[in-house]
Design an enzyme around this catalytic site. Structure first.
Site, PDB file in Angstrom:
ATOM      1  N   THR A 173      32.249  36.530  33.482  1.00 38.75           N
ATOM      2  CA  THR A 173      32.036  36.544  32.040  1.00 38.75           C
ATOM      3  C   THR A 173      33.198  35.846  31.351  1.00 38.75           C
ATOM      4  O   THR A 173      34.351  36.079  31.715  1.00 38.75           O
ATOM      5  CB  THR A 173      31.938  37.995  31.534  1.00 38.75           C
ATOM      6  OG1 THR A 173      30.915  38.664  32.261  1.00 38.75           O
ATOM      7  CG2 THR A 173      31.639  38.052  30.053  1.00 38.75           C
ATOM      8  N   ASP A 228      39.928  34.352  41.941  1.00 37.86           N
ATOM      9  CA  ASP A 228      38.691  34.311  41.167  1.00 37.86           C
ATOM     10  C   ASP A 228      38.209  32.860  41.108  1.00 37.86           C
ATOM     11  O   ASP A 228      38.754  31.992  41.800  1.00 37.86           O
ATOM     12  CB  ASP A 228      38.920  34.881  39.762  1.00 37.86           C
ATOM     13  CG  ASP A 228      39.730  33.919  38.903  1.00 37.86           C
ATOM     14  OD1 ASP A 228      40.486  33.102  39.464  1.00 37.86           O
ATOM     15  OD2 ASP A 228      39.592  33.966  37.668  1.00 37.86           O
ATOM     16  N   TYR A 237      38.911  41.073  44.187  1.00 41.41           N
ATOM     17  CA  TYR A 237      39.586  40.461  43.044  1.00 41.41           C
ATOM     18  C   TYR A 237      40.161  41.517  42.096  1.00 41.41           C
ATOM     19  O   TYR A 237      41.340  41.473  41.720  1.00 41.41           O
ATOM     20  CB  TYR A 237      38.634  39.535  42.256  1.00 41.41           C
ATOM     21  CG  TYR A 237      39.192  39.277  40.892  1.00 41.41           C
ATOM     22  CD1 TYR A 237      40.221  38.372  40.718  1.00 41.41           C
ATOM     23  CD2 TYR A 237      38.769  40.035  39.795  1.00 41.41           C
ATOM     24  CE1 TYR A 237      40.810  38.192  39.477  1.00 41.41           C
ATOM     25  CE2 TYR A 237      39.350  39.858  38.562  1.00 41.41           C
ATOM     26  CZ  TYR A 237      40.370  38.934  38.405  1.00 41.41           C
ATOM     27  OH  TYR A 237      40.967  38.786  37.186  1.00 41.41           O
ATOM     28  N   GLU A 241      39.160  43.813  33.150  1.00 36.71           N
ATOM     29  CA  GLU A 241      38.812  43.115  34.395  1.00 36.71           C
ATOM     30  C   GLU A 241      37.339  43.282  34.751  1.00 36.71           C
ATOM     31  O   GLU A 241      36.693  42.339  35.192  1.00 36.71           O
ATOM     32  CB  GLU A 241      39.688  43.611  35.552  1.00 36.71           C
ATOM     33  CG  GLU A 241      41.155  43.221  35.447  1.00 36.71           C
ATOM     34  CD  GLU A 241      41.369  41.709  35.416  1.00 36.71           C
ATOM     35  OE1 GLU A 241      40.457  40.948  35.792  1.00 36.71           O
ATOM     36  OE2 GLU A 241      42.465  41.290  35.001  1.00 36.71           O
TER      37      GLU A 241
END
Length: 345
Positions: free
Chosen positions: A39, A134, A116, A33
């Site tokens: 990314t 997200d 998140y 995560e």
DNA sequence: AATACGGGGGA
DNA sequence: TCCCCAGTATT
């Protein structure tokens, strides 16, 4: 079928086999995560494997030198993630006896773990009914429910979190959370989603109102600043050079680089020599040569770094010099790594 | 509430 | 070029 049931069904049929989907080990989930923040999966994947190989457990990570963690992180960007990763590993050992906490609140208290990531770890590892929000989820929800609140405004953040909570599936939060993100990544893609074949197209407000291209709404882009970097690659007769660590605020904290002279504009060689003369910490120099006639423009999200490398010959052996053979072992920004790769001593 | 923080990939 | 990526911390 409800929204969440459709997501779960789609996920069951379309999910990718990803390494962190085969485990509930909080260490591995946490690692994945953090790496996947801002990314892409494809970019993070090799790093995930490298890290687990180097640090099979949170103890191995906690006991490592920060420099080693940064070196393994090199190229992935947002290096505060690596520093926080390392710090959090130590906290998990010292405060939680090596076991990751299982509540949203405790997880959120870990460095580098925000709303998140705390939701992701809590739901995926411990089945806590917390919705993840997200970039994928913003896109899916804004489109399906036709919400045009800016996703990066406080109002929007709050609204989407609540909406996500309202529509989540609490029976199987682990798959649901990963499912809605996967759906956003694969099916409800940012550009040209293939709505014709979307299993959720019948209830999608944005599709019905032809607003797919305009959602989600995001406020303003960042303005980019120009900076001018002159890197001094100093070499002595023993093929030793000088590296320094970046401290303080700003980019690339704790990474290494060659001694840097920053200027307000592109420097002439005599201007540069003047500046060098004022740097008392530098060794005495014999020759100076510009490595790249054409400046290298290294682009970051907020900065364009107009960079020139200068090759300087030191008169004497460099004190505390680093053998050129060792230079590649230091954690450096991509800009420096690229230079090291092409420069033949 | 706004900004800083990397690097890469796709259109 | 521009936008976006399994966001967070700081100001």
């Amino acid at each position: 079928m409800s929204f969440s049931q459709k997501i779960l069904k789609w996920y069951g049929q379309n999910k990718r086999e990803l390494p962190w989907r085969a485990t509930k080990d909080p260490y591995k989930i946490w690692l994945s995560e953090i790496m996947l923040q801002q990314t892409r999966v494809a970019q993070g994947m090799p790093y995930y494997h490298k890290f687990l190989e180097a640090f099979p457990t949170v103890y191995d990570l906690a006991n490592a030198k920060e420099e080693k963690v940064l070196k393994l992180w090199q190229g992935l960007g947002y290096y505060s993630r690596a520093r926080n990763l390392h710090a959090t590993a130590k906290i998990v050992i010292d405060k939680y006896e090596g076991k990751f906490p299982s509540t949203y609140k405790e997880l959120k208290g870990l460095k580098g773990v925000g709303d998140y990531t705390a939701s992701a770890i809590a739901s995926i590892c411990f089945n806590v009914p917390e919705p993840v929000v997200d970039g994928n989820v913003y896109r899916v929800l804004s489109r399906y429910f036709g919400v045009d609140l800016p996703i990066n405004s406080p109002k929007g953040v709050q609204y989407f979190k609540q909406l996500a909570r309202d529509v989540m599936n609490t029976e199987n939060i682990r798959d649901y959370n990963q499912g809605i993100m996967e759906f956003g990544a694969i099916q409800c893609a940012p550009k040209k989603p293939y709505c014709l074949l979307c299993p959720l197209n019948d209830g999608c407000v944005a599709l019905k109102e032809n607003k797919i291209g305009g959602l989600p709404v995001k406020l303003k882009k960042t303005k980019v600043k120009d900076r001018y970097f002159n890197y001094l690659v100093i070499l002595d007769k023993d093929k030793c050079t000088l590296l320094e660590q970046r401290h303080g605020k700003g980019i690339w904290q704790n990474l290494y680089q060659f001694p840097l002279l920053e200027s307000e504009y592109v420097l002439e060689i005599d201007e540069l020599q003047e500046q060098i003369a004022q740097q008392s910490a530098l060794p005495s120099l014999q020759t100076i040569k510009l490595f790249n006639e054409k400046e290298i423009v290294h682009k970051l999200s907020h900065q364009n770094l107009h960079t020139r490398f200068w090759i300087l010959e030191a008169r004497d052996a460099i004190k505390d010099g680093i053998s050129w053979e060792q230079v590649h072992t230091f954690p450096v920004p991509v800009l420096i790594a690229e230079f090291i790769k092409i420069f033949k001593i």
